[in-house]
Design a protein around this motif. Structure first.
Motif, short mmCIF file in Angstrom:
data_model
loop_
_atom_site.label_atom_id
_atom_site.label_comp_id
_atom_site.label_asym_id
_atom_site.label_seq_id
_atom_site.Cartn_x
_atom_site.Cartn_y
_atom_site.Cartn_z
N ARG A 138 41.23 39.16 35.77
CA ARG A 138 41.68 39.97 34.63
C ARG A 138 40.48 40.54 33.86
N SER A 191 38.66 43.19 35.99
CA SER A 191 39.49 44.39 36.11
C SER A 191 39.46 45.21 34.84
N GLU A 192 39.46 44.54 33.69
CA GLU A 192 39.40 45.25 32.42
C GLU A 192 38.08 45.99 32.24
#
Length: 226
Positions: A18, A21-22
């Protein structure tokens, strides 16, 4: 960048994926080392820019996983992520062909810095990025907002041209020569059709990156589209 993460700790894997990906990275994850190795050695699998690999896993430990990958011709940079902090472990990992070794726990931004460092050391060229658009230079891949666009080799080459010389206006004749290897034909509209198709693929947020200069040609837009 395209990152592959192999770690049997599903919670950690989800957190790292996460966070990365951000920050604009594409992540594929495996909680099984065996499954991850099989995927990476499959002839049809895309080579990641960096592999993040745990050491202590139940089905196949990170030592053996890397040994199998290197024996199978996998040559991407590898960073070990491990709770094992002994010097001997770090030395063993580097001797097996890893590019770096990070001891858990660690800060996400330190991991990102280590990823960037191993890519630079390997001599890979960083992709061109603007807004949510990423144009890779070591492979014909274009991404927009984290998803891969269905671009052709010629479309990828065109975007590379624009990004490599952002102030230059490429004339229709130059593009015909560079991308199609044909002499200029004033009657052909192949360039205009090509540009229109690419703009549709880029969508409303990035189609404006390809700027038309009236009676001159095309260039990278001077301002990032909003």
């Amino acid at each position: 960048m395209h990152l592959c993460l192999i770690d049997d700790d599903a919670a950690l894997l989800a957190t790292l994926s996460r966070g990365l990906s951000e920050l604009g990275h594409e992540c594929e994850t495996f909680t099984s080392a065996t499954a991850g190795v099989e995927h990476l050695l499959h002839p049809g699998s895309a080579r990641p820019d960096v592999l993040l690999l745990d050491v202590m896993m139940p089905d196949l430990d990170g030592w053996e996983a890397l040994a199998r990958l290197r024996a199978g011709g996998f040559d991407a940079p590898v960073i070990y992520l491990s709770a094992r902090r002994e010097v001997d472990d770090r030395v063993r990992g580097l001797d097996l062909g890893a590019d770096d070794y990070m001891v858990k726990p660690f800060a996400l931004m330190e991991l990102v810095a280590r990823i960037n460092a191993v890519v630079r050391r390997r001599g890979q060229r960083a992709p061109f990025t603007i807004g949510g658009l990423v144009v890779h230079r070591d492979r014909p891949r274009v991404e927009l907002d984290g998803r891969t666009l269905d671009t052709s080799l010629r479309e990828h080459a065109f975007l590379e041209l624009l990004f490599s010389e952002p102030e230059r206006v490429f004339s229709k004749a130059e593009l015909l020569h560079e991308l199609w290897e044909i002499d200029f034909d004033p009657r052909t509209n192949v360039v205009e059709v090509f540009i229109a198709r690419l703009r549709r693929k880029l969508g409303p947020t990035c189609s404006g990156l390809v700027e038309t200069v009236v009676r001159e040609g095309y260039r990278l837009a001077r301002e990032t589209p909003q």
